[in-house]
Design an enzyme around this catalytic site. Structure first.
Site, PDB file in Angstrom:
ATOM      1  N   CYS A 159       0.871  -1.170   0.000  1.00 35.30           N
ATOM      2  CA  CYS A 159       0.000   0.000   0.000  1.00 35.30           C
ATOM      3  C   CYS A 159       0.910   1.222   0.000  1.00 35.30           C
ATOM      4  O   CYS A 159       1.769   1.356   0.888  1.00 35.30           O
ATOM      5  CB  CYS A 159      -0.847  -0.046   1.279  1.00 35.30           C
ATOM      6  SG  CYS A 159      -1.844   1.426   1.552  1.00 35.30           S
ATOM      7  N   CYS A 217      -0.878   3.638  -6.410  1.00 38.58           N
ATOM      8  CA  CYS A 217      -1.826   3.076  -5.437  1.00 38.58           C
ATOM      9  C   CYS A 217      -2.059   1.667  -5.929  1.00 38.58           C
ATOM     10  O   CYS A 217      -2.372   1.463  -7.120  1.00 38.58           O
ATOM     11  CB  CYS A 217      -3.140   3.868  -5.443  1.00 38.58           C
ATOM     12  SG  CYS A 217      -4.476   3.017  -4.558  1.00 38.58           S
TER      13      CYS A 217
END
Ligand code: DGL
Length: 283
Positions: free
Chosen positions: A70, A206
Site C-alpha cells: 500500500c 496506489c
C-alpha cells in the site's frame, strides 16, 4: 516463517499476486483492512495507527516479515513505525521481524538507481526532459514522497502527481468497468492539462490501480510505459532475502486471506484480476 502482505483492501492483491508467483513455496498471509478502507483520505495519525495494527495482526499470525502493499501506508506510516515502534516491538516479541514498503522499490525502478544513490545537486540548470506522472491517493500525493525522493536522485525527471480521491474506493467496491474507465479518463485528462502535454511515463502509485491497469493504459497515449510496482517489489524482496537469509521464505506454499471487514468472496472485478475464486476469513 510466513510473509505477511498488508493493504487497506484488495489493492495489495496486485503485489501479492506477483510475490506468490515469484516465491511459490513461501507461506503467505494477506490482510485487507476492509473495515477501514480507504486510507487515502484519512489523517496521517490514523494511517499510522491502522498500519501498526495490521502489522501486529500479521505478526500474531506467525509472519516474520510484513510487506506493506500500500503506497499510502508505506509513504505515511512506514518510517514512523520503523523508527518509533518496531525496535521495541521486536524486543518484546523476542524474534527478528521486519516491515518493508513498496515505495523504495518503485523509486529504484523509476530512477534506474539504487536507493542509496543520491545525485549531486547541480542547481536548477538541469533540463527536465522526462515527465513522470504519479496517480495516487490524496494522502500519498500530499506527502510528495515521489517528488522528493525522485528529485534527490534524478534531477532530469519532472514528477507530477494526480490525486484520485474516489478511485480506490470504487475499485474496492467492485464498481462497473465503465465507471472506472470514466474516472480514470478524467484523471488522465486533468494531469495532461496541468502538465501541458502527455506524460512520458507513469507510476500507478496506489496498488488498487494495478487491478485496472488496462484502463490506465487505454486512457494514456498508446505505449506510455507504466512502472510496474508489483514487479519492482518482487525484485526488491528477492534481493532482500539474499541479504537477510534469516528471513527464509518457508516451504509450505500456504496462502491465507484475512479481512477485518466482511469475510467471503470478493467482487467479480477482483476475482477476474486474481484469476480464480478468492475467499477471505475474518481477521
Ligand atoms: N492501495 C492503497 C495504496 O496503495 C490504499 C488505497 C486507500 O486505501 O486509499 O495507496
Amino acid at each position: 516463517m510466513a510473509i505477511g502482505v498488508f493493504d487497506s483492501g484488495v489493492g495489495g492483491l496486485s503485489v501479492h499476486h506477483r510475490l506468490v508467483e515469484r516465491f511459490p513455496t513461501a507461506d503467505f498471509v494477506y490482510l485487507a483492512d476492509q473495515a477501514n478502507t480507504p486510507y487515502g483520505g484519512r489523517p496521517g495519525e490514523e494511517i499510522v495507527d491502522l498500519t501498526r495494527a495490521g502489522c501486529e495482526r500479521l505478526f500474531a499470525e506467525g509472519c516474520d516479515l510484513v510487506v506493506l502493499a500500500c503506497n499510502t501506508a508505506s509513504g505515511i506510516a512506514l518510517r514512523r513505525l520503523q523508527q518509533t515502534w518496531l525496535p521495541g516491538y521486536r524486543r518484546a516479541l523476542g524474534r527478528p521481524v521486519n516491515v518493508l514498503g513498496i515505495i523504495v522499490p518503485t523509486i529504484e525502478a523509476a530512477t534506474g538507481l539504487p536507493w542509496e544513490h543520491e545525485a549531486e545537486r547541480r542547481g536548477d540548470k538541469v533540463e527536465k526532459l522526462d515527465i513522470l506522472a504519479v496517480f495516487s491517493t490524496p494522502a500519498t500525493a500530499n506527502s510528495r514522497v515521489y517528488e522528493i525522493e525522485i528529485d534527490k536522485r534524478r534531477q532530469d525527471v519532472a514528477v507530477f502527481s494526480q490525486p484520485c480521491p474516489e478511485l480506490a474506493g470504487l475499485i474496492e467496491a467492485g464498481a462497473p468497468r465503465e465507471d472506472l474507465a470514466a474516472a480514470i479518463a478524467g484523471h488522465v485528462k486533468a494531469i495532461t492539462g496541468r502538465i501541458g502535454r502527455s506524460p512520458d511515463r507513469a507510476i500507478l502509485g496506489c496498488t488498487h490501480y494495478e487491478i485496472v491497469a488496462d484502463l490506465f493504459r487505454a486512457a494514456l497515449p498508446p505505449g506510455t510505459p507504466l512502472i510496474h510496482q508489483p514487479q519492482a517489489t518482487a525484485d526488491a524482496l528477492a534481493r532482500y532475502f539474499e541479504r537477510h537469509p534469516e528471513f527464509a521464505t518457508g516451504t509450505g506454499g500456504t496462502r491465507r486471506f484475512l479481512t477485518t471487514g466482511k469475510p467471503g468472496a470478493q467482487s467479480a472485478l477482483v476475482e477476474a484480476f486474481w484469476g480464480s475464486p478468492l475467499s477471505f476469513e475474518r481477521a
